[in-house]
Write a protein that holds these residues in place. Sequence first.
Motif, PDB file in Angstrom:
ATOM      1  N   LYS A  21      24.243  35.249 100.406  1.00 23.79           N
ATOM      2  CA  LYS A  21      23.189  34.255 100.161  1.00 23.79           C
ATOM      3  C   LYS A  21      23.177  33.195 101.255  1.00 23.79           C
ATOM      4  CE  LYS A  21      22.946  34.706  95.154  1.00 23.79           C
ATOM      5  NZ  LYS A  21      23.141  34.051  93.868  1.00 23.79           N
ATOM      6  N   ARG A  22      24.363  32.734 101.661  1.00 21.74           N
ATOM      7  CA  ARG A  22      24.462  31.747 102.738  1.00 21.74           C
ATOM      8  C   ARG A  22      23.928  32.334 104.042  1.00 21.74           C
ATOM      9  NH1 ARG A  22      28.383  30.349 106.708  1.00 21.74           N
ATOM     10  NH2 ARG A  22      28.379  28.121 107.153  1.00 21.74           N
ATOM     11  N   GLY A  23      24.310  33.574 104.333  1.00 20.17           N
ATOM     12  CA  GLY A  23      23.834  34.240 105.537  1.00 20.17           C
ATOM     13  C   GLY A  23      22.329  34.427 105.530  1.00 20.17           C
ATOM     14  N   GLU A  24      21.775  34.746 104.355  1.00 22.51           N
ATOM     15  CA  GLU A  24      20.323  34.916 104.242  1.00 22.51           C
ATOM     16  C   GLU A  24      19.590  33.607 104.535  1.00 22.51           C
ATOM     17  OE1 GLU A  24      17.072  36.091 100.788  1.00 22.51           O
ATOM     18  OE2 GLU A  24      19.137  36.775 100.592  1.00 22.51           O
ATOM     19  N   LYS A  25      20.116  32.513 103.994  1.00 21.86           N
ATOM     20  CA  LYS A  25      19.492  31.205 104.224  1.00 21.86           C
ATOM     21  C   LYS A  25      19.569  30.826 105.707  1.00 21.86           C
ATOM     22  CE  LYS A  25      17.497  27.766 102.222  1.00 21.86           C
ATOM     23  NZ  LYS A  25      16.140  27.947 101.751  1.00 21.86           N
ATOM     24  N   ASP A  33      23.039  41.523 105.746  1.00 17.96           N
ATOM     25  CA  ASP A  33      23.678  42.834 105.642  1.00 17.96           C
ATOM     26  C   ASP A  33      25.101  42.837 106.204  1.00 17.96           C
ATOM     27  OD1 ASP A  33      21.390  43.756 104.484  1.00 17.96           O
ATOM     28  OD2 ASP A  33      20.638  44.764 106.287  1.00 17.96           O
ATOM     29  N   ARG A  34      25.491  41.782 106.899  1.00 21.37           N
ATOM     30  CA  ARG A  34      26.848  41.688 107.439  1.00 21.37           C
ATOM     31  C   ARG A  34      27.870  41.349 106.346  1.00 21.37           C
ATOM     32  NH1 ARG A  34      27.777  42.825 112.801  1.00 21.37           N
ATOM     33  NH2 ARG A  34      28.754  40.885 113.385  1.00 21.37           N
ATOM     34  N   PHE A  35      27.394  40.947 105.182  1.00 21.43           N
ATOM     35  CA  PHE A  35      28.285  40.539 104.092  1.00 21.43           C
ATOM     36  C   PHE A  35      27.996  41.356 102.824  1.00 21.43           C
ATOM     37  CE2 PHE A  35      26.821  36.912 106.644  1.00 21.43           C
ATOM     38  CZ  PHE A  35      27.997  36.568 107.272  1.00 21.43           C
ATOM     39  N   PRO A  36      28.199  42.669 102.842  1.00 24.31           N
ATOM     40  CA  PRO A  36      27.813  43.481 101.686  1.00 24.31           C
ATOM     41  C   PRO A  36      28.678  43.260 100.442  1.00 24.31           C
ATOM     42  CG  PRO A  36      28.950  44.830 103.285  1.00 24.31           C
ATOM     43  CD  PRO A  36      28.766  43.468 103.895  1.00 24.31           C
ATOM     44  N   ASP A  37      29.926  42.851 100.627  1.00 27.92           N
ATOM     45  CA  ASP A  37      30.851  42.723  99.497  1.00 27.92           C
ATOM     46  C   ASP A  37      30.935  41.326  98.906  1.00 27.92           C
ATOM     47  OD1 ASP A  37      31.437  45.374  99.926  1.00 27.92           O
ATOM     48  OD2 ASP A  37      33.153  44.933 101.212  1.00 27.92           O
ATOM     49  N   ASN A  38      30.428  40.334  99.612  1.00 32.23           N
ATOM     50  CA  ASN A  38      30.559  38.952  99.170  1.00 32.23           C
ATOM     51  C   ASN A  38      29.166  38.379  98.913  1.00 32.23           C
ATOM     52  OD1 ASN A  38      31.082  36.241  98.804  1.00 32.23           O
ATOM     53  ND2 ASN A  38      32.594  36.131 100.446  1.00 32.23           N
ATOM     54  N   GLU A  39      28.812  38.239  97.649  1.00 35.84           N
ATOM     55  CA  GLU A  39      27.469  37.786  97.282  1.00 35.84           C
ATOM     56  C   GLU A  39      27.193  36.355  97.744  1.00 35.84           C
ATOM     57  OE1 GLU A  39      24.895  37.114  93.246  1.00 35.84           O
ATOM     58  OE2 GLU A  39      26.299  38.795  93.295  1.00 35.84           O
ATOM     59  N   GLU A  40      28.179  35.489  97.634  1.00 34.58           N
ATOM     60  CA  GLU A  40      28.002  34.094  98.055  1.00 34.58           C
ATOM     61  C   GLU A  40      27.771  34.003  99.567  1.00 34.58           C
ATOM     62  OE1 GLU A  40      30.730  30.114  98.212  1.00 34.58           O
ATOM     63  OE2 GLU A  40      30.807  31.307  96.373  1.00 34.58           O
TER      64      GLU A  40
END
Length: 109
Positions: free
Chosen positions: A93-97, A83-90
């Motif tokens: 995904k990296r943050g989620e992993k 949720d810290r990266f709402p505007d950058n999809e890439e």
Amino acid sequence: YEYKRQQTHSTSYSQQKQTTETEAEFLKRIGDITANTQAKIIDEFKTSDWQRLASILGVNNVESIQHMDRATYKKLAMSFHPDRFPDNEEAQKRGEKLFQIINNIYEQQ
């Protein structure tokens, strides 16, 4: 001289091996290991895996990841929460992993 030559050769091989695996491939492999609840993470990871993970997470001390306390977990979890990266999809995904890896390491300790 012989020792120095062997040391240089082995270093260049390990550096070459590290560069062949991209960050995305590394995170997938580490994620697969941490998702396996049967495996003990500290035994499955190689020293180079811990060092690379620490550098990706921006942590200076590998032991702080291997033996993660609650404060370190919270700091890393907040830094890499998707949720810290709402505007950058890439980046999301990296943050989620990374968030999943951090979560799994903390839960298995």
